[in-house]
Motif scaffolding. Structure first.
Motif, PDB file in Angstrom:
ATOM      1  N   LEU A 268       0.825  -1.226   0.000  1.00  0.00           N
ATOM      2  CA  LEU A 268       0.000   0.000   0.000  1.00  0.00           C
ATOM      3  C   LEU A 268       0.857   1.273   0.000  1.00  0.00           C
ATOM      4  CD1 LEU A 268      -2.658  -0.916   2.755  1.00  0.00           C
ATOM      5  CD2 LEU A 268      -3.057  -0.764   0.288  1.00  0.00           C
ATOM      6  N   CYS A 269       2.180   1.108   0.048  1.00  0.00           N
ATOM      7  CA  CYS A 269       3.040   2.278   0.295  1.00  0.00           C
ATOM      8  C   CYS A 269       3.786   2.758  -0.941  1.00  0.00           C
ATOM      9  CB  CYS A 269       4.032   1.928   1.400  1.00  0.00           C
ATOM     10  SG  CYS A 269       3.138   1.697   2.941  1.00  0.00           S
ATOM     11  N   ASP A 270       4.292   3.986  -0.847  1.00  0.00           N
ATOM     12  CA  ASP A 270       5.043   4.573  -1.963  1.00  0.00           C
ATOM     13  C   ASP A 270       6.522   4.244  -1.876  1.00  0.00           C
ATOM     14  OD1 ASP A 270       2.973   6.181  -3.398  1.00  0.00           O
ATOM     15  OD2 ASP A 270       2.693   6.933  -1.360  1.00  0.00           O
ATOM     16  N   VAL A 271       7.042   4.199  -0.672  1.00  0.00           N
ATOM     17  CA  VAL A 271       8.462   3.903  -0.518  1.00  0.00           C
ATOM     18  C   VAL A 271       8.688   3.278   0.862  1.00  0.00           C
ATOM     19  CG1 VAL A 271       9.161   6.200   0.379  1.00  0.00           C
ATOM     20  CG2 VAL A 271      10.811   4.841  -0.916  1.00  0.00           C
ATOM     21  N   ILE A 272       9.721   2.441   0.940  1.00  0.00           N
ATOM     22  CA  ILE A 272      10.090   1.791   2.203  1.00  0.00           C
ATOM     23  C   ILE A 272      11.356   2.479   2.716  1.00  0.00           C
ATOM     24  CG2 ILE A 272      10.811  -0.432   3.238  1.00  0.00           C
ATOM     25  CD1 ILE A 272       7.894  -0.352   2.115  1.00  0.00           C
ATOM     26  N   VAL A 273      11.506   2.518   4.033  1.00  0.00           N
ATOM     27  CA  VAL A 273      12.761   2.998   4.620  1.00  0.00           C
ATOM     28  C   VAL A 273      13.226   1.995   5.670  1.00  0.00           C
ATOM     29  CG1 VAL A 273      12.117   5.439   4.355  1.00  0.00           C
ATOM     30  CG2 VAL A 273      11.723   4.315   6.552  1.00  0.00           C
ATOM     31  N   THR A 274      14.514   2.067   5.985  1.00  0.00           N
ATOM     32  CA  THR A 274      15.024   1.364   7.164  1.00  0.00           C
ATOM     33  C   THR A 274      15.603   2.455   8.071  1.00  0.00           C
ATOM     34  OG1 THR A 274      17.316   1.091   6.474  1.00  0.00           O
ATOM     35  CG2 THR A 274      15.743  -0.553   5.655  1.00  0.00           C
ATOM     36  N   SER A 275      16.052   2.045   9.254  1.00  0.00           N
ATOM     37  CA  SER A 275      16.636   3.071  10.129  1.00  0.00           C
ATOM     38  C   SER A 275      17.947   3.587   9.539  1.00  0.00           C
ATOM     39  CB  SER A 275      16.845   2.520  11.538  1.00  0.00           C
ATOM     40  OG  SER A 275      17.567   1.323  11.480  1.00  0.00           O
ATOM     41  N   GLY A 276      18.549   2.806   8.629  1.00  0.00           N
ATOM     42  CA  GLY A 276      19.823   3.197   8.032  1.00  0.00           C
ATOM     43  C   GLY A 276      19.693   4.218   6.904  1.00  0.00           C
ATOM     44  N   ASN A 277      18.506   4.357   6.332  1.00  0.00           N
ATOM     45  CA  ASN A 277      18.375   5.276   5.184  1.00  0.00           C
ATOM     46  C   ASN A 277      17.161   6.203   5.276  1.00  0.00           C
ATOM     47  OD1 ASN A 277      16.171   3.686   4.564  1.00  0.00           O
ATOM     48  ND2 ASN A 277      17.198   2.524   2.968  1.00  0.00           N
ATOM     49  N   ALA A 278      16.451   6.175   6.406  1.00  0.00           N
ATOM     50  CA  ALA A 278      15.175   6.898   6.516  1.00  0.00           C
ATOM     51  C   ALA A 278      15.329   8.391   6.227  1.00  0.00           C
ATOM     52  CB  ALA A 278      14.579   6.689   7.910  1.00  0.00           C
ATOM     53  N   GLU A 279      16.405   8.984   6.757  1.00  0.00           N
ATOM     54  CA  GLU A 279      16.601  10.421   6.594  1.00  0.00           C
ATOM     55  C   GLU A 279      16.763  10.765   5.104  1.00  0.00           C
ATOM     56  OE1 GLU A 279      19.699  11.811   9.242  1.00  0.00           O
ATOM     57  OE2 GLU A 279      19.741  13.736   8.201  1.00  0.00           O
ATOM     58  N   LYS A 280      17.586  10.002   4.420  1.00  0.00           N
ATOM     59  CA  LYS A 280      17.848  10.230   2.998  1.00  0.00           C
ATOM     60  C   LYS A 280      16.562  10.073   2.168  1.00  0.00           C
ATOM     61  CE  LYS A 280      21.342   8.783  -0.322  1.00  0.00           C
ATOM     62  NZ  LYS A 280      22.448   7.863  -0.556  1.00  0.00           N
ATOM     63  N   ILE A 281      15.779   9.069   2.510  1.00  0.00           N
ATOM     64  CA  ILE A 281      14.588   8.786   1.703  1.00  0.00           C
ATOM     65  C   ILE A 281      13.488   9.805   1.978  1.00  0.00           C
ATOM     66  CG2 ILE A 281      12.735   7.061   1.432  1.00  0.00           C
ATOM     67  CD1 ILE A 281      15.101   5.010   1.348  1.00  0.00           C
ATOM     68  N   VAL A 282      13.356  10.228   3.215  1.00  0.00           N
ATOM     69  CA  VAL A 282      12.346  11.264   3.510  1.00  0.00           C
ATOM     70  C   VAL A 282      12.767  12.583   2.843  1.00  0.00           C
ATOM     71  CG1 VAL A 282      11.303  12.642   5.373  1.00  0.00           C
ATOM     72  CG2 VAL A 282      11.464  10.153   5.591  1.00  0.00           C
ATOM     73  N   ASN A 283      14.054  12.880   2.850  1.00  0.00           N
ATOM     74  CA  ASN A 283      14.530  14.092   2.158  1.00  0.00           C
ATOM     75  C   ASN A 283      14.215  14.049   0.665  1.00  0.00           C
ATOM     76  OD1 ASN A 283      15.616  15.969   3.985  1.00  0.00           O
ATOM     77  ND2 ASN A 283      17.437  14.700   4.282  1.00  0.00           N
ATOM     78  N   ALA A 284      14.183  12.847   0.097  1.00  0.00           N
ATOM     79  CA  ALA A 284      13.938  12.705  -1.347  1.00  0.00           C
ATOM     80  C   ALA A 284      12.447  12.642  -1.686  1.00  0.00           C
ATOM     81  CB  ALA A 284      14.635  11.450  -1.862  1.00  0.00           C
ATOM     82  N   ALA A 285      11.564  12.654  -0.684  1.00  0.00           N
ATOM     83  CA  ALA A 285      10.119  12.523  -0.943  1.00  0.00           C
ATOM     84  C   ALA A 285       9.586  13.771  -1.641  1.00  0.00           C
ATOM     85  CB  ALA A 285       9.384  12.308   0.377  1.00  0.00           C
ATOM     86  N   PRO A 286       8.598  13.599  -2.529  1.00  0.00           N
ATOM     87  CA  PRO A 286       8.076  14.756  -3.271  1.00  0.00           C
ATOM     88  C   PRO A 286       7.610  15.876  -2.338  1.00  0.00           C
ATOM     89  CG  PRO A 286       6.958  12.717  -3.901  1.00  0.00           C
ATOM     90  CD  PRO A 286       7.908  12.362  -2.821  1.00  0.00           C
ATOM     91  N   LYS A 287       7.980  17.118  -2.692  1.00  0.00           N
ATOM     92  CA  LYS A 287       7.721  18.266  -1.806  1.00  0.00           C
ATOM     93  C   LYS A 287       6.229  18.655  -1.768  1.00  0.00           C
ATOM     94  CE  LYS A 287      12.171  19.178  -0.849  1.00  0.00           C
ATOM     95  NZ  LYS A 287      12.682  17.877  -0.495  1.00  0.00           N
ATOM     96  N   ASP A 288       5.485  18.268  -2.805  1.00  0.00           N
ATOM     97  CA  ASP A 288       4.080  18.677  -2.867  1.00  0.00           C
ATOM     98  C   ASP A 288       3.141  17.661  -2.217  1.00  0.00           C
ATOM     99  OD1 ASP A 288       4.681  16.771  -4.754  1.00  0.00           O
ATOM    100  OD2 ASP A 288       3.233  17.517  -6.226  1.00  0.00           O
ATOM    101  N   LYS A 289       3.693  16.650  -1.548  1.00  0.00           N
ATOM    102  CA  LYS A 289       2.848  15.601  -0.957  1.00  0.00           C
ATOM    103  C   LYS A 289       2.754  15.756   0.562  1.00  0.00           C
ATOM    104  CE  LYS A 289       1.808  12.940  -4.480  1.00  0.00           C
ATOM    105  NZ  LYS A 289       0.418  12.596  -4.799  1.00  0.00           N
ATOM    106  N   ASP A 290       1.670  15.236   1.131  1.00  0.00           N
ATOM    107  CA  ASP A 290       1.533  15.158   2.590  1.00  0.00           C
ATOM    108  C   ASP A 290       2.122  13.816   3.023  1.00  0.00           C
ATOM    109  OD1 ASP A 290       0.110  17.567   2.592  1.00  0.00           O
ATOM    110  OD2 ASP A 290      -1.763  16.501   2.143  1.00  0.00           O
ATOM    111  N   LEU A 291       3.171  13.871   3.829  1.00  0.00           N
ATOM    112  CA  LEU A 291       3.862  12.620   4.163  1.00  0.00           C
ATOM    113  C   LEU A 291       3.166  11.890   5.315  1.00  0.00           C
ATOM    114  CD1 LEU A 291       7.626  13.708   3.863  1.00  0.00           C
ATOM    115  CD2 LEU A 291       5.992  13.014   2.076  1.00  0.00           C
ATOM    116  N   LEU A 292       2.954  10.602   5.093  1.00  0.00           N
ATOM    117  CA  LEU A 292       2.393   9.725   6.126  1.00  0.00           C
ATOM    118  C   LEU A 292       3.462   8.678   6.424  1.00  0.00           C
ATOM    119  CD1 LEU A 292       0.118   8.377   7.826  1.00  0.00           C
ATOM    120  CD2 LEU A 292      -0.677   7.284   5.714  1.00  0.00           C
ATOM    121  N   PHE A 293       3.893   8.602   7.687  1.00  0.00           N
ATOM    122  CA  PHE A 293       4.970   7.681   8.061  1.00  0.00           C
ATOM    123  C   PHE A 293       4.400   6.584   8.952  1.00  0.00           C
ATOM    124  CE2 PHE A 293       8.568   6.036  10.374  1.00  0.00           C
ATOM    125  CZ  PHE A 293       9.633   6.106   9.489  1.00  0.00           C
TER     126      PHE A 293
END
Ligand code: 13P
Ligand code: SF4
Length: 333
Positions: free
Chosen positions: A137-162
């Motif tokens: 159901l999700c757009d992207v997966i993260v781990t604790s090792g890459n979460a910061e990088k992946i959230v930084n790369a998330a589209p700026k016009d979207k409402d982020l749900l974590f």
């Protein structure tokens, strides 16, 4: 007669009480053309027979590139599912099918779908500690090792749900400054750590650096010299000049730390009821799910090729996309 030293370089060294089991496992591994992947929280004797030991990201990366026919996944169920999603035509077995995760349990797919339906502009970021149905159901997966990088790369016009870890989510929100709606799940093992007990240990050993997993509570993270994934914790302890560390995560990781950093001392952050006295009822933190796996069960799952991870075709196909997106963003410079 098979020469075990030819099967695996570590086979001949398996001289402990687990030696004969370990040798059987090395022989089965060769017969099956299997790879054994183990998480940093597994018991030492499982880590010692594994081809690769690491964090969730490292394990997913290894699963993505293996040419083995059988993947023996020594971790918890969602990790083995991830390996299956990346290898739909391979056999993936795990030692104990009951090895779940409190984070996975906290986020059933139908409830997530209901929340997603309330906002068509949600971009859903899922911590890898969730079921395959949630990943689908999700757009992207993260781990604790890459979460910061992946959230930084998330589209700026979207409402982020974590989803599903509110503590990791809160930490990533603080690091990135990206507002996110946080699902209210947590790791039952990491939220047991309390700042009082870590402060007490720090008073006893003022020279010790504090290394904290981001699934921990904010008051505990605030005491950290470094907040990071299990693999980055090992790298931090190796590279930092300190000789003593307070480790705030599951105690299985100490085995790798001792191997990677001979001569350094690791103190397991204690968990205990601070309301209770005396405080000598403290213990090291163990994840009851990770600790369901034993070397006997590793051998059994290789002998019987069960329990196996099987997933419906549509889940396999849909869940692959956000995992591949994560793997692709992870290697970007
Ligand atoms: P990492 O090893 O990816 O940091 O994850 C810790 C964990 O809790 C796995 O369940
Ligand atoms: Fe899940 Fe926590 Fe155990 Fe990791 S340590 S598997 S997050 S319950």
């Amino acid at each position: 007669m098979i020469d075990v030293a030819e099967i695996h370089p570590r086979a001949a060294m398996a001289k402990t009480q687990f030696a004969s089991l370990a040798r059987e496992i090395f022989i089965l591994k060769k017969q099956l053309n299997a790879v054994i992947l183990a998480h940093n929280y597994q018991v030492p004797e499982i880590q010692d027979v594994a081809d690769f030991v690491g964090d969730s990201l490292g394990l997913a990366q290894q699963a993505a590139k293996t040419d083995a026919d059988v993947i023996v996944f020594c971790g918890v169920h969602f990790m083995a599912e991830t390996a299956k999603i990346l290898n739909p035509n391979k056999i993936v077995v795990l030692p104990d099918k009951g090895a779940g995760c409190s984070l996975e349990e906290s986020c059933p797919a139908p409830e997530l779908a209901k929340l997603q339906a309330t906002n068509p502009n949600f971009w859903t970021i899922a911590y890898i500690n969730c079921s395959a149905a949630v990943k689908a159901l999700c757009d992207v997966i993260v781990t604790s090792g890459n979460a910061e990088k992946i959230v930084n790369a998330a589209p700026k016009d979207k409402d982020l749900l974590f989803v599903p870890d509110e503590n990791l989510g809160q930490w990533v929100l603080e690091q990135t400054g990206r507002p996110m709606t946080l699902w209210k799940g947590n790791c039952y093992a990491h939220v047991e750590f309390q700042s009082e007990s870590i402060l007490k240990l720090k008073q006893q050993f003022p020279d010790a650096k504090v290394v904290v997993h981001p699934e921990s509570l904010r008051a505990v993270r605030d005491l950290a010299d470094s907040v990071c994934s299990t693999e980055k914790m090992i790298a931090f302890c190796k590279n930092d000049p300190a000789k003593r560390f307070i480790i705030v995560t599951e105690s299985g990781i100490i085995h790798r730390m001792q191997q990677a950093c001979p001569g350094k001392e690791f103190l397991c952050a204690p968990v205990f009821d601070v309301m209770r006295a005396p405080t000598d009822n403290c213990r090291c933190s163990e994840c009851k799910y990770m600790k369901l796996n034993t070397l006997e069960k590793v051998r059994a799952c290789m002998k019987t090729l069960a329990p196996r991870v099987e997933l419906p075709k549509e889940i396999l196909e849909r869940a692959r996309l956000p995992i591949e997106r994560m793997l692709e963003i992870s290697v970007r410079s």
